[in-house]
Enzyme design. Structure first.
Site, short mmCIF file in Angstrom:
data_model
loop_
_atom_site.label_atom_id
_atom_site.label_comp_id
_atom_site.label_asym_id
_atom_site.label_seq_id
_atom_site.Cartn_x
_atom_site.Cartn_y
_atom_site.Cartn_z
N GLU A 40 15.20 75.52 36.95
CA GLU A 40 14.74 76.52 36.00
C GLU A 40 13.42 76.12 35.33
O GLU A 40 12.50 76.94 35.21
CB GLU A 40 15.81 76.77 34.92
N PHE B 232 21.03 79.76 30.93
CA PHE B 232 20.16 78.71 31.46
C PHE B 232 18.72 78.85 30.98
O PHE B 232 17.84 78.09 31.43
CB PHE B 232 20.22 78.70 32.99
N HIS C 192 23.48 88.26 33.12
CA HIS C 192 24.72 87.72 32.57
C HIS C 192 24.51 87.39 31.09
O HIS C 192 24.57 86.24 30.66
CB HIS C 192 25.18 86.50 33.36
N ASP D 202 33.56 83.25 34.54
CA ASP D 202 32.73 82.06 34.40
C ASP D 202 33.03 81.20 33.17
O ASP D 202 32.72 80.02 33.15
CB ASP D 202 31.25 82.45 34.40
N ARG E 80 25.74 91.81 33.23
CA ARG E 80 26.49 91.63 34.48
C ARG E 80 27.34 92.87 34.75
O ARG E 80 27.50 93.30 35.88
CB ARG E 80 27.40 90.40 34.37
#
Length: 285
Positions: A58, A84, A108, A116, A167
């Protein structure tokens, strides 16, 4: 549809007329929906492509996008999960500091992530993004707002944009032409009444919840205005007349709703208002 799918539709459409777009993802192309029918993979042996597989990198992805933007003639975009964004924050901060047109795609975007669990559920990330100077953070509620946020990011050549997508599938909102035009102002009246007694402010996946809640409360005799706030930074940049029209200072009965940390929204609801959001980490599954 999910707003990550809305984003994908926009990318696929504009890629055909904007060859300067160069996309990518940090090993999450299938989840971010950044790779489309128009994507051609760029490799070490073929530089004619327009899409980069960055791998689980990332921070490096954001650094490369800064380099592409500095080079000129290119508009880079790259995707990962919102959680992230922590990993690429240093390079994203430099995007903002250097006023680069870099487009960050974060999917997400909330606790509604399915299987998750809490490690992938962003709680404080939206607040961090919105607190970064010269970064425009968008969290659209449906297809129309998703298209407008992409338009805004493309046209903004004085700094980066963070486009935050869901999502899960979200319901489309009904709008007049004036309301569609006001989306680009960052915040606007989505549902109104003759004499509002309270205001619900929401973004992203919680806008539909706000609209349905307002309907329930209205049935009980309380008139409620719903304000969609997809980009708070742009709303704050509007003139005082417009901001007062959307959020009248005399109307202090306010509730902000977002599946994220509550503290950011207190400046809009004041001491008399309430914020429905997250105070802690999410639960697994």
């Amino acid at each position: 549809m999910a707003t990550r799918q809305c984003s994908s539709s926009v990318i696929n459409m504009i890629s055909n007329t904007m060859p300067e777009l160069i996309g990518g993802s940090a090993d999450l192309s299938g989840s971010n929906n950044t790779k489309t029918e128009s994507s051609k993979i760029l490799t070490s042996k073929n530089f004619s492509g327009n899409y980069i597989h960055y791998g689980v990198r990332e921070h490096a992805m954001a650094g490369v996008m800064n380099g592409l933007a500095l080079y000129g003639c290119l508009i880079p975009f790259g995707g990962t999960f919102l959680i992230f964004s922590d990993y690429l924050k240093p390079s994203m901060r430099l995007s903002a500091l250097m006023k680069l047109r870099v487009i960050y795609i974060f999917s997400h975007d909330s606790i509604g992530l399915g299987e998750d669990g809490p490690t992938h559920q962003p709680i404080e990330q939206l607040m961090v993004l919105r607190g970064t100077p010269n970064l425009c953070t968008w969290r659209p509620c449906d297809t129309v707002e998703s298209a407008v946020c992409w338009k805004s990011a493309i046209e903004r050549n004085s700094g980066p944009s963070a486009l935050v997508f869901s999502r899960q599938a979200l319901a489309p909102m009904a709008r007049s032409n004036e309301q569609v035009m006001n989306i680009q102002r960052g915040g606007y009246i989505l549902v109104d009444c003759s004499k509002p007694q309270a205001i619900i402010i929401a973004s992203g996946s919680e806008v539909d919840l706000a609209v349905r809640s307002a309907s329930v409360v209205s049935d009980r005799g309380i008139q409620v205005r719903v304000v969609s706030m997809p980009c708070a930074e742009l709303f704050d940049a509007q003139d005082e007349t417009y901001r007062e029209k959307v959020l009248p200072s005399a109307l202090r009965a306010r509730v902000a709703v977002e599946a994220s940390h509550v503290d950011y929204w207190r400046k809009y609801v004041g001491l008399d208002g309430r914020v429905v959001g997250m105070h802690n980490f999410g639960e697994s599954a």
